[in-house]
Write an enzyme that holds these catalytic residues in place. Structure first.
Site, PDB file in Angstrom:
ATOM      1  N   ASP A  35      -3.463  -3.970  -0.327  1.00 59.87           N
ATOM      2  CA  ASP A  35      -4.442  -3.896  -1.425  1.00 59.87           C
ATOM      3  C   ASP A  35      -5.477  -4.970  -1.157  1.00 59.87           C
ATOM      4  OD1 ASP A  35      -5.604  -4.011  -4.232  1.00 59.87           O
ATOM      5  OD2 ASP A  35      -3.933  -2.650  -4.628  1.00 59.87           O
ATOM      6  N   TYR A 143     -16.345  10.250 -11.193  1.00 61.94           N
ATOM      7  CA  TYR A 143     -14.967  10.300 -10.690  1.00 61.94           C
ATOM      8  C   TYR A 143     -14.576  11.730 -10.334  1.00 61.94           C
ATOM      9  CZ  TYR A 143      -9.826   9.715 -11.075  1.00 61.94           C
ATOM     10  OH  TYR A 143      -8.472   9.701 -10.868  1.00 61.94           O
TER      11      TYR A 143
HETATM   12  N1  LIG Z   1      -3.279   6.655 -13.228  1.00 64.77           N
HETATM   13  C1  LIG Z   1      -3.615   7.885 -13.547  1.00 64.77           C
HETATM   14  O1  LIG Z   1      -3.428   8.315 -14.691  1.00 64.77           O
HETATM   15  C2  LIG Z   1      -4.202   8.797 -12.485  1.00 64.77           C
HETATM   16  C3  LIG Z   1      -4.433  10.146 -12.817  1.00 64.77           C
HETATM   17  C4  LIG Z   1      -4.990  10.981 -11.853  1.00 64.77           C
HETATM   18  C5  LIG Z   1      -5.247  10.507 -10.571  1.00 64.77           C
HETATM   19  N2  LIG Z   1      -5.007   9.186 -10.276  1.00 64.77           N
HETATM   20  C6  LIG Z   1      -5.334   8.738  -8.913  1.00 64.77           C
HETATM   21  O2  LIG Z   1      -4.238   8.055  -8.323  1.00 64.77           O
HETATM   22  C7  LIG Z   1      -4.713   6.991  -7.472  1.00 64.77           C
HETATM   23  C8  LIG Z   1      -4.088   5.675  -7.895  1.00 64.77           C
HETATM   24  O3  LIG Z   1      -4.426   5.450  -9.256  1.00 64.77           O
HETATM   25  P1  LIG Z   1      -3.908   4.188 -10.090  1.00 64.77           P
HETATM   26  O4  LIG Z   1      -3.836   4.622 -11.495  1.00 64.77           O
HETATM   27  O5  LIG Z   1      -2.756   3.581  -9.438  1.00 64.77           O
HETATM   28  O6  LIG Z   1      -5.194   3.231  -9.945  1.00 64.77           O
HETATM   29  P2  LIG Z   1      -5.287   1.661 -10.212  1.00 64.77           P
HETATM   30  O7  LIG Z   1      -6.703   1.377 -10.593  1.00 64.77           O
HETATM   31  O8  LIG Z   1      -4.198   1.212 -11.109  1.00 64.77           O
HETATM   32  O9  LIG Z   1      -5.002   1.068  -8.760  1.00 64.77           O
HETATM   33  C9  LIG Z   1      -5.916   1.168  -7.708  1.00 64.77           C
HETATM   34  C10 LIG Z   1      -5.645   0.020  -6.747  1.00 64.77           C
HETATM   35  O10 LIG Z   1      -6.584   0.099  -5.679  1.00 64.77           O
HETATM   36  C11 LIG Z   1      -6.976  -1.214  -5.345  1.00 64.77           C
HETATM   37  N3  LIG Z   1      -8.268  -1.198  -4.640  1.00 64.77           N
HETATM   38  C12 LIG Z   1      -9.518  -1.127  -5.154  1.00 64.77           C
HETATM   39  N4  LIG Z   1     -10.415  -1.141  -4.172  1.00 64.77           N
HETATM   40  C13 LIG Z   1      -9.735  -1.207  -3.002  1.00 64.77           C
HETATM   41  C14 LIG Z   1     -10.117  -1.238  -1.634  1.00 64.77           C
HETATM   42  N5  LIG Z   1     -11.404  -1.219  -1.263  1.00 64.77           N
HETATM   43  N6  LIG Z   1      -9.136  -1.282  -0.704  1.00 64.77           N
HETATM   44  C15 LIG Z   1      -7.820  -1.332  -1.059  1.00 64.77           C
HETATM   45  N7  LIG Z   1      -7.411  -1.304  -2.340  1.00 64.77           N
HETATM   46  C16 LIG Z   1      -8.361  -1.243  -3.298  1.00 64.77           C
HETATM   47  C17 LIG Z   1      -7.030  -1.959  -6.665  1.00 64.77           C
HETATM   48  O11 LIG Z   1      -6.939  -3.365  -6.478  1.00 64.77           O
HETATM   49  C18 LIG Z   1      -5.818  -1.370  -7.381  1.00 64.77           C
HETATM   50  O12 LIG Z   1      -4.656  -2.155  -7.176  1.00 64.77           O
HETATM   51  C19 LIG Z   1      -6.240   7.034  -7.564  1.00 64.77           C
HETATM   52  O13 LIG Z   1      -6.757   7.839  -6.520  1.00 64.77           O
HETATM   53  C20 LIG Z   1      -6.468   7.731  -8.883  1.00 64.77           C
HETATM   54  O14 LIG Z   1      -7.711   8.375  -8.896  1.00 64.77           O
HETATM   55  C21 LIG Z   1      -4.492   8.332 -11.204  1.00 64.77           C
END
Ligand SMILES: NC(=O)c1ccc[n+]([C@@H]2O[C@H](COP(=O)([O-])OP(=O)(O)OC[C@H]3O[C@@H](n4cnc5c(N)ncnc54)[C@H](O)[C@@H]3O)[C@@H](O)[C@H]2O)c1
Length: 313
Positions: A35, A143
């Site tokens: 991360d 998004y």
């Molecule tokens: N949580 C939900 O309800 C949900 C629903 C649908 C889809 N998603 C998808 O699932 C995936 C994960 O979602 P999440 O809820 O865990 O998101 P989150 O925001 O909790 O976590 C994302 C992580 O990515 C890290 N990050 C940001 N920029 C970065 C970079 N340049 N390089 C490496 N890491 C980086 C952040 O520090 C964070 O820890 C995403 O693609 C999101 O679109 C999530």
């Protein structure tokens, strides 16, 4: 020699639990978390961790070679509500990270990719109830546009270059280990924390806004299942619809009130209401059932019981 797995964006809401689940099945040393920031104690202490920017192709290539990575789970992204505030940054992060991973697949440097899509790929012209796998897709958020474009690129790289990329359209996810990261369904996690700490909650969506949701254990199980499936059983190479339950803020409030009777909720919709209004209220995930045996286990009642049990101090 056993090859390793790399998780990008491992410290987020899904990445944290996914890393721990993968470490349980593949062994701690074979699951590399990464991360741009450090994560929870359980994540940091249970196996290897690298500070790694998913938009930096050279850095990514180096980590993949060093750890002999076979599969990459790309969880780094900017989520729906935050992306509306920083549209270009969201587009750059969501698309550059995906191209980097797809290109590693195209160059045969990795064998398998997981990339999550979202119910945000749908829009106001999509049938709202029991939304089919294939339907009108006109997302109105930054998004959603990035996720729909991502789906098309996954399908393209699979068919054109043979890249084994697998994907799920996650609904809103509910979890107790890690807080959500700036999505439109974040209220469904915050509400449990506030119910326990203050016995009141101000919700940013209207009481009757029904959205597709899922408890994190189901989402992690689905992710492991699709990655374990035989490649030729996966007919959808854009992204699979996935469902568990649908509910509105007033329904989740009622389910909490069964256990905390003096809990109260007020409603003050903000910009996230417009985003929620453009999304489906329920999802038809029959193709995931047919192709790789998906079946959800957690309904709203069971989710509430689990959330309150784990969050109660
Ligand atoms: N949580 C939900 O309800 C949900 C629903 C649908 C889809 N998603 C998808 O699932 C995936 C994960 O979602 P999440 O809820 O865990 O998101 P989150 O925001 O909790 O976590 C994302 C992580 O990515 C890290 N990050 C940001 N920029 C970065 C970079 N340049 N390089 C490496 N890491 C980086 C952040 O520090 C964070 O820890 C995403 O693609 C999101 O679109 C999530």
């Amino acid at each position: 020699m056993q090859k390793s797995i790399l998780i990008l964006g491992a410290c987020g809401q899904i990445g944290t639990e996914l890393t721990l689940a993968l470490r349980k099945t593949h062994g701690n040393d074979h699951v590399i978390a990464s991360d741009i920031r450090e994560g929870s104690e359980s994540l940091m202490e249970s196996g290897p961790f690298e500070i790694l920017d998913a938009t930096d192709y050279d850095a990514l290539e180096e980590v993949v070679a060093y750890y002999e990575i076979e599969a990459v789970y790309l969880m780094a992204a900017m989520l729906s509500a935050t992306a509306e505030k920083f549209p270009e940054r969201a587009w750059n992060l969501n698309m550059t990270s995906l191209f980097n991973v797809l290109n590693l697949g195209k160059e045969k440097k990795i064998q398998k990719i997981f990339w999550p899509s979202s119910i945000a790929v749908f829009g106001t012209n999509t049938p709202k109830t029991n939304t089919p796998q294939n339907t009108i897709m006109e997302p109105s958020t930054v998004y959603g546009i990035s996720k729909l474009s991502g789906e098309r690129w996954c399908s393209y790289y699979h068919h054109k270059f043979g890249v084994d990329v697998r994907s799920i359209r996650y609904p809103g996810l509910i979890s107790w280990k890690t807080m959500p990261g700036g999505g439109t369904t974040d209220y469904a996690v915050e509400i449990y924390h506030k119910a326990l700490s203050e016995k009141k909650y101000s919700c940013f969506l209207q009481p009757d806004t029904k959205l597709p949701m899922m408890f994190m254990d189901d989402a992690i199980r689905a992710t492991l299942m699709i990655m374990d499936a035989e490649a030729d059983t996966l007919k959808v190479r854009s992204s699979y619809n996935l469902a568990a339950m649908s509910f509105s803020p007033s329904q989740i409030a009622e389910s909490i009130q069964k256990e905390i009777p003096d809990f109260t909720v007020t409603y003050e919709p903000d910009f996230r209401q417009t985003i929620a209004d453009s999304w489906p209220s329920s999802i038809d995930d029959s193709e995931a059932h047919q192709d790789w045996g998906w079946k959800s286990e957690f309904d709203l009642e069971r989710t509430t019981t689990e959330m309150l049990k784990h969050l109660t101090p």
